[in-house]
Design a protein around this motif. Structure first.
Motif, short mmCIF file in Angstrom:
data_model
loop_
_atom_site.label_atom_id
_atom_site.label_comp_id
_atom_site.label_asym_id
_atom_site.label_seq_id
_atom_site.Cartn_x
_atom_site.Cartn_y
_atom_site.Cartn_z
N MET A 158 85.54 5.73 -37.06
CA MET A 158 86.19 6.59 -36.08
C MET A 158 87.37 5.85 -35.45
SD MET A 158 84.32 9.14 -36.65
CE MET A 158 85.04 10.29 -35.44
N ALA A 159 88.20 6.60 -34.75
CA ALA A 159 89.47 6.06 -34.24
C ALA A 159 89.29 4.88 -33.30
CB ALA A 159 90.26 7.17 -33.55
N ASP A 160 88.16 4.83 -32.56
CA ASP A 160 87.96 3.75 -31.59
C ASP A 160 87.08 2.63 -32.14
OD1 ASP A 160 85.61 5.15 -31.70
OD2 ASP A 160 85.32 5.28 -29.53
N GLN A 161 86.88 2.59 -33.45
CA GLN A 161 86.02 1.56 -34.05
C GLN A 161 86.81 0.53 -34.84
OE1 GLN A 161 83.36 4.28 -36.18
NE2 GLN A 161 81.74 3.87 -34.69
N VAL A 162 88.07 0.39 -34.51
CA VAL A 162 88.93 -0.53 -35.26
C VAL A 162 88.67 -1.97 -34.82
CG1 VAL A 162 90.68 1.21 -35.68
CG2 VAL A 162 90.81 -0.17 -33.60
N HIS A 163 89.18 -2.89 -35.60
CA HIS A 163 88.92 -4.32 -35.45
C HIS A 163 89.14 -4.80 -34.02
CE1 HIS A 163 90.32 -8.64 -36.68
NE2 HIS A 163 89.19 -8.66 -36.02
N LYS A 164 90.30 -4.54 -33.45
CA LYS A 164 90.64 -5.06 -32.13
C LYS A 164 89.74 -4.49 -31.05
CE LYS A 164 93.40 -7.54 -29.49
NZ LYS A 164 93.52 -9.01 -29.62
N GLY A 181 97.12 -4.76 -36.47
CA GLY A 181 95.91 -5.49 -36.14
C GLY A 181 95.60 -5.58 -34.66
N ASN A 182 96.63 -5.53 -33.80
CA ASN A 182 96.42 -5.66 -32.36
C ASN A 182 96.24 -4.32 -31.66
OD1 ASN A 182 96.46 -8.48 -32.15
ND2 ASN A 182 98.71 -8.50 -32.24
N ASP A 183 96.33 -3.22 -32.39
CA ASP A 183 96.15 -1.90 -31.78
C ASP A 183 94.66 -1.60 -31.60
OD1 ASP A 183 98.89 -1.46 -31.75
OD2 ASP A 183 98.89 -0.53 -33.74
N THR A 184 94.32 -0.87 -30.54
CA THR A 184 92.92 -0.62 -30.22
C THR A 184 92.47 0.82 -30.51
OG1 THR A 184 93.52 -0.15 -27.93
CG2 THR A 184 92.84 -2.41 -28.45
N ILE A 185 93.40 1.69 -30.87
CA ILE A 185 93.03 3.06 -31.21
C ILE A 185 93.79 3.49 -32.44
CG2 ILE A 185 94.76 4.10 -29.67
CD1 ILE A 185 91.18 5.43 -30.14
N ASN A 186 93.10 4.08 -33.39
CA ASN A 186 93.71 4.47 -34.65
C ASN A 186 94.45 5.79 -34.49
OD1 ASN A 186 94.31 4.46 -37.39
ND2 ASN A 186 92.19 4.17 -38.04
N GLU A 243 90.94 11.96 -41.99
CA GLU A 243 90.87 13.25 -41.30
C GLU A 243 91.69 13.20 -40.01
OE1 GLU A 243 87.37 16.00 -39.30
OE2 GLU A 243 86.90 14.76 -41.05
N ASN A 244 92.59 14.17 -39.88
CA ASN A 244 93.42 14.29 -38.67
C ASN A 244 94.23 13.02 -38.40
OD1 ASN A 244 92.56 16.93 -38.21
ND2 ASN A 244 90.89 16.29 -36.87
N TRP A 245 95.07 12.69 -39.36
CA TRP A 245 96.06 11.62 -39.19
C TRP A 245 97.23 12.20 -38.40
CZ3 TRP A 245 100.00 10.44 -43.56
CH2 TRP A 245 100.93 9.49 -43.11
N LYS A 246 97.49 11.63 -37.23
CA LYS A 246 98.56 12.11 -36.38
C LYS A 246 99.85 11.37 -36.70
CE LYS A 246 99.80 13.23 -31.61
NZ LYS A 246 99.38 13.16 -30.17
N ALA A 247 100.85 12.12 -37.14
CA ALA A 247 102.16 11.55 -37.46
C ALA A 247 103.23 12.56 -37.08
CB ALA A 247 102.25 11.22 -38.95
#
Length: 427
Positions: A139-145, A240-245, A269-273
């Motif tokens: 999910m968007a908030d489960q990224v590395h940072k 890498g330093n971003d906290t939300i996808n 799913e639901n890539w915002k660009a």
């Protein structure tokens, strides 16, 4: 991962083997006629035959017989419904050669040499050991940072064949990296973890098998992609330093792992660009003999102002980019000391379809996607775009890649071979 030994059986032993495996030669036998109508010699040409063309099988494992040899083959379940969809194998062809191959079925695994592999390991907590898995939902908030630790072995899945290896940064970055291989065997399962099962960057040092050789930085590596909208690069994912996808949900799955083909699937799913939402399906496939992999991408939500851009990182490149049309492909080719600290010579390339090629641009030195050449391609809503990413370094098992002309010749010859359509007839 299964390891096995490839065998080539004389015809008398083939008969004995098939009999012992309980193969019904009358009911399940098919004749496959393969025709190379080109003047090119084809090396390990990938052949895919849909199940519908073959009828009902009477066994679990395909056995392909050409004269006195077996051709390593496998079946793939591409849509995940538990039933196989295609028969996949590779074959060599002389110019204008026609091969007649017998397809039989066995209930015993013939145990071909494993020449492709996928490795994916993850951990459910910082202090928990890595375990192998075949799928993941991010999910968007489960990224590395945001997590505060690296969840994945080698930052995400790795895939390889007998020539070269790659990895995908599943942690939100969606970059694609290169493992240089010095040996044709599959790399060890513990690459990227230590003896306690913890994630560890232990692959940026040289081993007998090779190492990670390719600097990625803030590029999307070799074969990553983005959308060009209103003169702006829109990265699929984050740094890498971003906290939300910028992707609400990423679903990864190992579709197939076999001796001659491994397939990976990513659904975004639901890539915002550019204030739009896109649904993206990406499929990565690798087979033996080629210093590269095939990538296929389709995007739902295209409005008509977008351009697809396929990327090739140019970090450490000091030589001009070569752009050569070969067969159905445009080849963007680099050859230089492209490795970490410019230590070794590496050739990289992407092969994009000439029919939809719109030229290339160079990414800026700052921003969400940097240090790359970007091939611009026409994109249509939900229509697949397939391209290839190629990498070969001076320590590859096949020698000669330290020479720029040698690498260029390899890439352009490969492009010509990939352009050939082998005719398949089922009898």
């Amino acid at each position: 991962m299964k390891k096995a030994v490839l065998f080539y059986l004389p015809i008398t032993l083939i008969t004995a083997f098939l009999t012992s495996c309980g193969v019904s030669q009358k009911v399940s036998e098919k004749t496959i006629v393969l025709k190379n109508s080109s003047s090119l010699t084809l090396s390990q040409k990938a052949i895919s035959i849909k199940k519908d063309a073959l009828g009902n099988e009477k066994g679990t494992f395909p056995i392909l017989l050409f004269k006195t040899d077996t051709i390593p083959a496998q079946i793939n379940d591409l849509n995940g419904d538990g039933k196989w969809d295609e028969l996949f194998f590779t074959a060599d062809f002389l110019p204008n050669e026609e091969k007649t191959v017998q397809l039989k079925w066995s209930n015993t695994d013939p145990k071909f040499t494993v020449k492709t592999s996928v490795r994916f390991g993850k951990r459910e907590g910082k202090n928990l050991p890595v375990h192998p898995d075949t799928q993941e939902v991010l999910m968007a908030d489960q990224v590395h940072k945001k997590l505060g630790y690296q969840k994945y072995q080698t930052d995400g899945p790795t895939w390889e064949n007998d020539k070269v290896g790659f990895r995908h940064y599943l942690d939100g970055r969606n970059s694609k990296d290169v493992f240089g291989k010095k040996l044709p065997g599959i790399t060890p399962e513990n690459v990227g973890i230590n003896d306690k099962g913890a994630v560890e960057d232990n692959y940026h040092v040289m081993y007998d098998w090779g190492r990670d050789i390719f600097p990625v930085g803030n590029s999307v590596g070799l074969g990553g992609y983005a959308l060009w909208i209103d003169n702006k690069i829109n990265r699929l994912g984050i740094l890498g330093n971003d906290t939300i996808n910028n992707i609400e949900k990423t679903t990864f799955k190992i579709v197939s792992e076999g001796p001659v083909n491994s397939v990976l699937s990513y659904h975004y799913e639901n890539w915002k660009a550019a204030n739009n939402l896109y649904q993206v399906q990406e499929t990565t496939s690798i087979w033996p003999g080629m210093y590269g992999y095939k990538n296929t991408v389709s995007i739902k939500g295209i409005k008509g102002k977008e351009t697809f851009i396929a990327a090739i990182s140019n970090l450490n490149n000091r030589n001009p980019l070569q752009v050569i049309e070969s067969g159905d492909w445009i080849c963007l080719i680099q050859h230089d000391y492209l490795t970490y600290e410019r230590q070794w010579i590496l050739g990289t390339a992407i092969l994009v379809p000439a029919a939809i090629y719109q030229g290339y641009i160079e990414a800026p030195k700052t921003g969400q996607l940097t240090d790359s050449y970007l091939a611009k391609l026409t994109v249509q809503d939900n229509k697949e775009i397939s391209y290839y990413a190629i990498a070969a370094w001076e320590f590859s098992a096949d020698k000669g890649f330290n020479d720029s002309a040698f690498f260029t010749n390899y890439v352009t010859n490969l492009a010509k071979q990939l352009s050939v359509k082998v005719k398949v007839e089922i009898r």
